[in-house]
Design an enzyme around this catalytic site. Structure first.
Site, PDB file in Angstrom:
ATOM      1  CE  LYS A 176     -17.709 -43.284 -33.981  1.00  0.00           C
ATOM      2  NZ  LYS A 176     -18.010 -44.606 -34.581  1.00  0.00           N
ATOM      3  CD  GLU A 251     -26.937 -34.415 -45.064  1.00  0.00           C
ATOM      4  OE1 GLU A 251     -27.811 -35.098 -45.621  1.00  0.00           O
ATOM      5  OE2 GLU A 251     -26.719 -33.233 -45.355  1.00  0.00           O
ATOM      6  CB  CYS A 285     -29.305 -42.155 -46.881  1.00  0.00           C
ATOM      7  SG  CYS A 285     -28.147 -41.161 -47.793  1.00  0.00           S
ATOM      8  CD  GLU A 386     -32.757 -45.633 -43.863  1.00  0.00           C
ATOM      9  OE1 GLU A 386     -32.505 -45.739 -42.650  1.00  0.00           O
ATOM     10  OE2 GLU A 386     -32.018 -45.044 -44.649  1.00  0.00           O
TER      11      GLU A 386
HETATM   12  P1  NAP Z   1     -25.788 -45.333 -37.139  1.00  0.00           P
HETATM   13  O1  NAP Z   1     -25.947 -46.606 -36.418  1.00  0.00           O
HETATM   14  O2  NAP Z   1     -26.602 -44.168 -36.737  1.00  0.00           O
HETATM   15  O3  NAP Z   1     -24.229 -44.998 -37.069  1.00  0.00           O
HETATM   16  C1  NAP Z   1     -23.678 -43.858 -37.671  1.00  0.00           C
HETATM   17  C2  NAP Z   1     -22.491 -43.383 -36.862  1.00  0.00           C
HETATM   18  O4  NAP Z   1     -22.943 -43.020 -35.560  1.00  0.00           O
HETATM   19  C3  NAP Z   1     -21.411 -44.445 -36.660  1.00  0.00           C
HETATM   20  O5  NAP Z   1     -20.147 -43.805 -36.638  1.00  0.00           O
HETATM   21  C4  NAP Z   1     -21.753 -44.992 -35.289  1.00  0.00           C
HETATM   22  O6  NAP Z   1     -20.636 -45.533 -34.610  1.00  0.00           O
HETATM   23  C5  NAP Z   1     -22.217 -43.731 -34.583  1.00  0.00           C
HETATM   24  N1  NAP Z   1     -23.082 -43.978 -33.431  1.00  0.00           N
HETATM   25  C6  NAP Z   1     -23.808 -45.086 -33.128  1.00  0.00           C
HETATM   26  N2  NAP Z   1     -24.476 -44.909 -31.963  1.00  0.00           N
HETATM   27  C7  NAP Z   1     -24.154 -43.669 -31.537  1.00  0.00           C
HETATM   28  C8  NAP Z   1     -24.535 -42.896 -30.397  1.00  0.00           C
HETATM   29  N3  NAP Z   1     -25.393 -43.358 -29.486  1.00  0.00           N
HETATM   30  N4  NAP Z   1     -24.035 -41.643 -30.271  1.00  0.00           N
HETATM   31  C9  NAP Z   1     -23.196 -41.149 -31.207  1.00  0.00           C
HETATM   32  N5  NAP Z   1     -22.781 -41.834 -32.289  1.00  0.00           N
HETATM   33  C10 NAP Z   1     -23.273 -43.063 -32.463  1.00  0.00           C
HETATM   34  O7  NAP Z   1     -26.066 -45.512 -38.701  1.00  0.00           O
HETATM   35  P2  NAP Z   1     -25.422 -46.593 -39.674  1.00  0.00           P
HETATM   36  O8  NAP Z   1     -26.178 -47.853 -39.524  1.00  0.00           O
HETATM   37  O9  NAP Z   1     -23.942 -46.625 -39.555  1.00  0.00           O
HETATM   38  O10 NAP Z   1     -25.702 -45.911 -41.082  1.00  0.00           O
HETATM   39  C11 NAP Z   1     -26.842 -46.114 -41.796  1.00  0.00           C
HETATM   40  C12 NAP Z   1     -27.774 -44.927 -41.640  1.00  0.00           C
HETATM   41  O11 NAP Z   1     -27.144 -43.748 -42.138  1.00  0.00           O
HETATM   42  C13 NAP Z   1     -29.026 -45.090 -42.446  1.00  0.00           C
HETATM   43  O12 NAP Z   1     -30.138 -44.688 -41.710  1.00  0.00           O
HETATM   44  C14 NAP Z   1     -28.791 -44.144 -43.624  1.00  0.00           C
HETATM   45  O13 NAP Z   1     -29.963 -43.714 -44.249  1.00  0.00           O
HETATM   46  C15 NAP Z   1     -28.029 -43.059 -42.990  1.00  0.00           C
HETATM   47  N6  NAP Z   1     -27.281 -42.281 -43.986  1.00  0.00           N
HETATM   48  C16 NAP Z   1     -27.711 -41.020 -44.270  1.00  0.00           C
HETATM   49  C17 NAP Z   1     -27.058 -40.272 -45.224  1.00  0.00           C
HETATM   50  C18 NAP Z   1     -27.517 -38.883 -45.553  1.00  0.00           C
HETATM   51  O14 NAP Z   1     -26.750 -38.159 -46.153  1.00  0.00           O
HETATM   52  N7  NAP Z   1     -28.713 -38.481 -45.185  1.00  0.00           N
HETATM   53  C19 NAP Z   1     -25.945 -40.793 -45.884  1.00  0.00           C
HETATM   54  C20 NAP Z   1     -25.533 -42.083 -45.575  1.00  0.00           C
HETATM   55  C21 NAP Z   1     -26.219 -42.817 -44.597  1.00  0.00           C
HETATM   56  P3  NAP Z   1     -20.385 -47.135 -34.546  1.00  0.00           P
HETATM   57  O15 NAP Z   1     -20.278 -47.576 -35.953  1.00  0.00           O
HETATM   58  O16 NAP Z   1     -19.090 -47.226 -33.833  1.00  0.00           O
HETATM   59  O17 NAP Z   1     -21.549 -47.716 -33.832  1.00  0.00           O
END
Ligand code: NAP
Length: 483
Positions: A176, A251, A285, A386
């Site tokens: 997804k 992650e 990240c 962040e």
């Molecule tokens: P996010 O809001 O947590 O979304 C990530 C994924 O989760 C998306 O596919 C999102 O879908 C889905 N999602 C959202 N709400 C959800 C829920 N309640 N239950 C299950 N899935 C859900 O994060 P983001 O803003 O896209 O990404 C940025 C974050 O990712 C930052 O905090 C960054 O540091 C972190 N990141 C970490 C790494 C690592 O390797 N540690 C790498 C890259 C990014 P929708 O888009 O459809 O809402």
């Protein structure tokens, strides 16, 4: 891209619409033009995808590692053959400059290549028994069906870092992707189809995150959920996994410190800090988020970093020479503005930038100027949350102990960087940092063959390296009594 295109989701080797016909619009964050519509999948489609992945599992798991490896290599080749098309799509839906998008596609493909090779090295063990009449074996087996939820900042690599090892281990997967970047994900599925990856082994569904995740979490056939995204959602995933006792890999977010010691090569430190900070407009990240500089070299380092920033052109990622694209959306831009405004109101100074940007060519997107802040203090929001934007805050320090202590003062523990020419200091500081990844004189340590992941609230598990495939394997012990 001219007229918006319509894409399907990929389930069981077929391209489909959502059962109820709903769609989601995909926009270009640089121009705000509509690029495409993709299906708005939910519970029904998630259930279909898990059915498909479950049906495909026995044959895929039982294929030899060499057969799986050969198919993964073909997937790798298809991705590289279509590198330009995937990169352009990524730039249009995500915003990163085209050269960065090309690099991400190659980086994403490298995980498929690495794990195609690693599939052949999933070894077991034979343990000496206590008695002569027994033989004790340990074998490794695929976990089963995997659910993968990925973010928008690396629309290709965050998928292949999961799908590569999962498929290599003999698992099947339902992916997804993030709502903002489904097109790259669907292109990866097209490449898998071209490569001959069997139907149902890789499924990609776009739609409502909560509903799809809810179905994946509730279904006992899904034995593992792997998630990259925010710490907040990661905690929800962890709670949700308890009912069916799924394995999880998380992650999550980061807040990377950089330490520039007084004996650092300042030119190298400024160059590598700029790479870490401004890649993907600061939306990674592992982005430098707090830059601690020894007080004796603070001003010299500041000047060098300011020079690097002055050379970064903001604009549409498909335009020549652009180094900083737009932020992903309005809320991303608002967060950066809020953090800078709060810091400046409390005494910080924007030495470079500090405003939204208006690049040439009447781009209407979410642009922010690359920014250098000085006079920052540890209690400002930017030092704790962040940023996910192109803002570099500098803060001076006096002693090595103070630098490491301030660097560790965070709930996050993903990546940290340090710059020094003294090997003793490098080893001591690297060992003292509570981070899963430490770059010593290196602002870009991520690579397919090394383990990537965080301490503390940055997550659980590792992606990449020989550790990455472990996340998709169960350990089975077989005790054989001889007659
Ligand atoms: P996010 O809001 O947590 O979304 C990530 C994924 O989760 C998306 O596919 C999102 O879908 C889905 N999602 C959202 N709400 C959800 C829920 N309640 N239950 C299950 N899935 C859900 O994060 P983001 O803003 O896209 O990404 C940025 C974050 O990712 C930052 O905090 C960054 O540091 C972190 N990141 C970490 C790494 C690592 O390797 N540690 C790498 C890259 C990014 P929708 O888009 O459809 O809402």
């Amino acid at each position: 891209m001219g007229e918006p295109i319509t894409k399907g989701i990929y389930i069981g080797g077929e391209w489909k619409e959502a059962v109820r016909g709903g769609t989601i619009d995909v926009f270009n964050p640089a121009t705000l033009e509509k690029l495409a519509t993709v299906p708005d999948a939910g519970d029904d489609e998630a259930a279909q995808a898990v059915d498909a992945a479950s049906s495909a599992l026995p044959a895929w798991r039982e294929a030899s590692a060499y057969e799986r490896a050969a198919l993964l290599m073909r997937w790798y080749e298809q991705i590289m053959l279509h590198q330009e098309e995937i990169a352009r799509t990524m730039t249009m839906e995500q915003g990163k400059p085209l050269p960065e998008a090309r690099t991400e596609v190659a980086y994403a493909a490298s995980f498929i290549q690495w794990y195609a090779e690693e599939a052949k090295r999933v070894y077991g063990e034979i343990i000496p028994a206590t008695t002569a009449g027994k033989r004790l074996f340990v074998i490794r087996q695929a976990v089963g069906v995997v659910g993968a939820i990925t973010p928008w900042n690396f629309p290709a690599a965050m998928i292949t870092r999961k799908a590569g090892p999962a498929l290599a281990a003999g698992c099947t997967i339902v992916v997804k992707p993030a709502e903002q970047t489904p097109l790259t994900a669907l292109l990866l599925a097209e490449m898998a189809e071209k490569a001959g990856i069997p139907a149902g082994v890789l499924n990609v569904i776009t739609g409502d995150a909560k509903t799809i995740a809810g179905r994946l979490m509730a279904d006992g056939r899904v034995r593992k959920v792997t998630f990259t995204g925010s710490t907040e959602v990661g905690k929800e995933i962890m709670r949700g996994a308890a009912d069916t006792m799924k394995k999880i890999s998380l992650e999550l977010g980061g807040h990377a410190p950089v330490i520039v010691f007084d004996d650092a090569d300042l030119e190298l430190a400024a160059e590598q800090t700029a790479i870490s900070k401004f890649r993907n407009a600061g939306q990674t990240c592992v982005c430098a988020n707090r830059i601690y500089v020894h007080e004796s070299v603070h001003d010299a380092f500041e000047r060098r970093l300011a020079d690097k920033i002055a050379g970064l052109r903001v604009g549409y990622g498909l335009d020549e020479g652009v180094a900083i694209g737009p932020l992903i959306d309005e809320s991303g831009l608002d967060k950066v503005k809020r953090q800078v405004e709060e810091a400046v109101a409390r005494g910080a100074k924007a030495v470079v930038g500090g405003r939204t940007a208006e690049p040439e060519g009447s781009r209407r997107g979410f642009f922010y100027e690359p920014t250098l802040l000085t006079g920052v203090t540890p209690d400002m929001q930017i030092m704790r949350e962040e940023t996910f934007g192109p803002v570099a805050p500098l803060i001076p320090f006096r002693t090595d102990e103070e630098a490491v202590r301030m660097a560790n003062d965070s709930v996050y523990g993903l990546a940290a960087y340090l710059f020094t020419t003294n090997v003793n200091r490098a080893v001591r500081a690297a060992e003292g940092l509570e981070y899963g990844i430490v770059g010593v004189n290196d602002g870009a340590p991520s690579t397919a063959q090394a383990p990537f992941g965080g301490f503390k609230e940055s997550g659980l598990g590792r992606e990449g390296g020989r550790q990455g495939i472990e996340e998709y394997l169960e350990t089975k012990y077989i005790s054989l009594g001889l007659g």
